[in-house]
Design an enzyme around this catalytic site. Structure first.
Site, PDB file in Angstrom:
ATOM      1  N   ARG A 260      88.264   7.209 -30.563  1.00 53.53           N
ATOM      2  CA  ARG A 260      86.886   7.012 -30.576  1.00 53.53           C
ATOM      3  C   ARG A 260      86.787   5.688 -30.940  1.00 53.53           C
ATOM      4  O   ARG A 260      87.664   5.002 -31.614  1.00 53.53           O
ATOM      5  CB  ARG A 260      86.286   7.877 -31.384  1.00 53.53           C
ATOM      6  CG  ARG A 260      86.351   9.475 -31.076  1.00 53.53           C
ATOM      7  CD  ARG A 260      85.620  10.359 -32.015  1.00 53.53           C
ATOM      8  NE  ARG A 260      85.721  11.639 -31.687  1.00 53.53           N
ATOM      9  CZ  ARG A 260      86.601  12.526 -32.244  1.00 53.53           C
ATOM     10  NH1 ARG A 260      87.394  12.219 -32.803  1.00 53.53           N
ATOM     11  NH2 ARG A 260      86.395  13.926 -31.741  1.00 53.53           N
ATOM     12  N   LYS A 285      86.652  11.984 -36.868  1.00 55.21           N
ATOM     13  CA  LYS A 285      85.083  12.743 -36.695  1.00 55.21           C
ATOM     14  C   LYS A 285      85.060  14.054 -37.395  1.00 55.21           C
ATOM     15  O   LYS A 285      84.296  14.429 -38.079  1.00 55.21           O
ATOM     16  CB  LYS A 285      84.477  12.638 -35.340  1.00 55.21           C
ATOM     17  CG  LYS A 285      83.120  13.280 -35.264  1.00 55.21           C
ATOM     18  CD  LYS A 285      82.726  13.458 -33.833  1.00 55.21           C
ATOM     19  CE  LYS A 285      81.222  14.091 -33.761  1.00 55.21           C
ATOM     20  NZ  LYS A 285      80.819  14.109 -32.251  1.00 55.21           N
ATOM     21  N   HIS A 357      83.828   5.824 -25.227  1.00 58.18           N
ATOM     22  CA  HIS A 357      83.838   7.352 -25.133  1.00 58.18           C
ATOM     23  C   HIS A 357      83.877   7.726 -23.548  1.00 58.18           C
ATOM     24  O   HIS A 357      84.449   8.608 -23.259  1.00 58.18           O
ATOM     25  CB  HIS A 357      82.437   7.719 -25.620  1.00 58.18           C
ATOM     26  CG  HIS A 357      82.900   9.189 -26.385  1.00 58.18           C
ATOM     27  ND1 HIS A 357      83.150   9.095 -27.456  1.00 58.18           N
ATOM     28  CD2 HIS A 357      82.669  10.385 -26.189  1.00 58.18           C
ATOM     29  CE1 HIS A 357      83.548  10.369 -28.293  1.00 58.18           C
ATOM     30  NE2 HIS A 357      83.135  11.073 -27.425  1.00 58.18           N
ATOM     31  N   ARG A 360      87.561   7.882 -23.067  1.00 60.24           N
ATOM     32  CA  ARG A 360      88.114   9.020 -23.588  1.00 60.24           C
ATOM     33  C   ARG A 360      87.892  10.162 -22.382  1.00 60.24           C
ATOM     34  O   ARG A 360      88.669  11.055 -22.449  1.00 60.24           O
ATOM     35  CB  ARG A 360      87.140   9.372 -25.014  1.00 60.24           C
ATOM     36  CG  ARG A 360      87.478  10.461 -25.617  1.00 60.24           C
ATOM     37  CD  ARG A 360      86.778  10.524 -26.930  1.00 60.24           C
ATOM     38  NE  ARG A 360      86.804  11.813 -27.492  1.00 60.24           N
ATOM     39  CZ  ARG A 360      87.834  12.071 -28.548  1.00 60.24           C
ATOM     40  NH1 ARG A 360      88.641  11.412 -28.832  1.00 60.24           N
ATOM     41  NH2 ARG A 360      87.549  13.275 -29.083  1.00 60.24           N
ATOM     42  N   HIS A 383      90.169  17.317 -31.355  1.00 62.19           N
ATOM     43  CA  HIS A 383      89.155  18.353 -31.490  1.00 62.19           C
ATOM     44  C   HIS A 383      89.330  19.568 -32.578  1.00 62.19           C
ATOM     45  O   HIS A 383      90.712  20.033 -32.459  1.00 62.19           O
ATOM     46  CB  HIS A 383      88.727  19.014 -29.891  1.00 62.19           C
ATOM     47  CG  HIS A 383      88.310  18.120 -28.972  1.00 62.19           C
ATOM     48  ND1 HIS A 383      88.274  18.131 -27.816  1.00 62.19           N
ATOM     49  CD2 HIS A 383      87.339  17.062 -29.500  1.00 62.19           C
ATOM     50  CE1 HIS A 383      87.766  17.185 -27.082  1.00 62.19           C
ATOM     51  NE2 HIS A 383      87.247  16.473 -28.197  1.00 62.19           N
ATOM     52  N   TYR A 392      85.981  19.777 -20.342  1.00 62.06           N
ATOM     53  CA  TYR A 392      86.774  19.065 -19.086  1.00 62.06           C
ATOM     54  C   TYR A 392      87.273  19.966 -18.271  1.00 62.06           C
ATOM     55  O   TYR A 392      87.868  19.558 -17.293  1.00 62.06           O
ATOM     56  CB  TYR A 392      87.975  18.425 -19.983  1.00 62.06           C
ATOM     57  CG  TYR A 392      87.132  17.337 -20.818  1.00 62.06           C
ATOM     58  CD1 TYR A 392      86.759  16.003 -20.479  1.00 62.06           C
ATOM     59  CD2 TYR A 392      87.463  17.460 -22.264  1.00 62.06           C
ATOM     60  CE1 TYR A 392      86.266  15.287 -21.523  1.00 62.06           C
ATOM     61  CE2 TYR A 392      86.798  16.694 -23.394  1.00 62.06           C
ATOM     62  CZ  TYR A 392      86.143  15.709 -22.749  1.00 62.06           C
ATOM     63  OH  TYR A 392      85.679  14.652 -23.642  1.00 62.06           O
TER      64      TYR A 392
END
Length: 412
Positions: A260, A285, A357, A360, A383, A392
């Site tokens: 990120r 994150k 992003h 990404r 994640h 995705y």
């Protein structure tokens, strides 16, 4: 250090006179350490010296008060020189704060500043939110208060009713254009109302009356670029200037690791393990550290940037700004501008979303199309839930067709 910028004795004597004359060498060292160009540093030093001589006629060598600064700034007729003087005095205050007695207003005297400060502390200490998330929720609370004070002037928060909450929510939703922004607006209001109940500012938890707005995050495809377009943009970056070398390293690192924007800005020189070909990503994150692989091409671009282009300043961070002061990127905007600029120069048509992003999303989409295991993609992206990465899977339409069940009653 002052004689690095000025050589005439008369000029040096004049610069070292005045209320701040004894600090001028410190100011010169400050601009030198920040990487300012010589011409820019001389302008700043001259502005500080001009104020120093003015202050000497008002206060002498003692600490300089706010009224002296206000009197000096009032001597400027137009805005441009006044803005330059304010910028120069800001540098002087940061280097020698002991020479000033200045009061800075907080939150622009917002009437609910104490309550908002308490709310911010609640979000940090009780809810454990990260700074960026805290900023958005705090803005939502401020907007709710602004609406309440405007429509119910003089009414105390303890008298807040469910009807008023619904009216505030309706107002916020009317200003939101997308399902995600509507969901965020109602979520922020709900959080603020829970805080009011928790802190004893209201006897009821009115968060329950805030309606939940539908937002199906799996209903749309993520914004992404074809991998050929990403490759084309990277290949279009030359290696003739330090900026080109840095930008190429930035795009390659973003495109091949999927990190990120904030994670890229937080990378330090010691986070790169050249022997194992890995990059250590700090406090992501999901509040977990992780390691991402460093491909050979990306590693070569990073090495080229560090050896040939990176500014020679004492900073532990990998990527630095070339505009003075030379320092790490403090916010997301510079990195996003680099990505947009390089994609456009590479002939890539950009939509509304164009930043780190976007690369990404493009990497995740490419990995899914290459039939990489979904848990492997999730680990690379950092994640915490596999459901986040499942977004995705929808782009792999050809693979989904392969697993489709036959239609009932089909003779074939």
């Amino acid at each position: 250090m002052l004689d690095f910028y000025f050589s005439y004795r008369g000029v040096l004597k004049r610069l070292r006179s005045g209320a701040l004359g004894g600090e001028m060498d410190r100011f010169a060292e400050h601009f030198f350490s920040l990487g300012y160009k010589q011409a820019s540093a001389k302008i700043y030093l001259s502005r500080i010296a001009r104020f120093s001589q003015f202050a000497a006629t008002r206060s002498g060598p003692m600490p300089i008060h706010q009224d002296v600064i206000d009197s000096y700034l009032s001597t400027f007729i137009t805005d441009t020189p006044r803005i330059g003087a304010v910028s120069a005095l800001g540098h002087a205050w940061r280097v020698a704060p002991e020479r000033f007695i200045i009061s800075f207003p907080s939150e622009e005297a917002h009437p609910d500043a104490p309550l908002l400060a308490y709310f911010s502390d609640y979000l940090h200490r009780v809810r454990g939110l990260e700074p960026k998330t805290r900023e958005g929720v705090l803005l939502g609370g401020r907007r709710f208060l602004d609406w309440f004070r405007h429509h119910h002037l003089g009414q105390d928060l303890e008298a807040l009713t469910a009807e008023q909450v619904l009216a505030a929510v309706e107002h916020r939703l009317s200003l939101s254009a997308t399902s995600s922004s509507r969901a965020a607006a109602t979520s922020h209001i709900r959080t603020f109302l829970r805080f009011l109940y928790w802190a004893g500012h209201h006897r009821q938890d009115l968060a329950c009356v805030v309606p939940r707005t539908p937002s199906w995050r799996m209903a749309h495809l993520p914004p992404r670029l074809a991998w050929d377009d990403v490759r084309q943009a990277i290949d279009a970056i030359g290696a003739t200037t330090p900026v080109d070398i840095r930008d190429r390293a930035v795009l390659l690192l973003l495109a091949t690791t999927g990190i990120r924007n904030g994670e890229l800005r937080a990378i330090r020189l010691k986070d790169i393990d050249w022997r194992t070909g890995e990059v250590f990503v700090r406090r992501t994150k999901g509040k977990r550290d992780r390691v991402v692989p460093l491909l050979e091409e990306t590693g070569a671009a990073l090495a080229d940037y560090i050896l040939r282009a990176r500014p020679k300043v004492d900073s532990p961070y990998l990527f630095l700004s070339f505009a003075p002061p030379l320092r790490p990127f403090k916010c997301a905007s510079p990195v996003s501008r680099i990505v947009r600029k390089r994609l456009r120069h590479g002939g890539v048509e950009l939509g509304r979303v164009a930043g780190a992003h976007l690369l990404r999303h493009s990497l995740a989409t490419q990995l899914v199309r290459q039939r990489r295991p979904i848990n492997e993609v999730a680990d690379l992206l950092g994640h915490r839930s596999i459901n986040t990465t499942a977004l995705y899977v929808k782009v792999a339409a050809s693979q989904l067709a392969e697993v489709a069940l036959p239609f009932p009653g089909d003779a074939a």
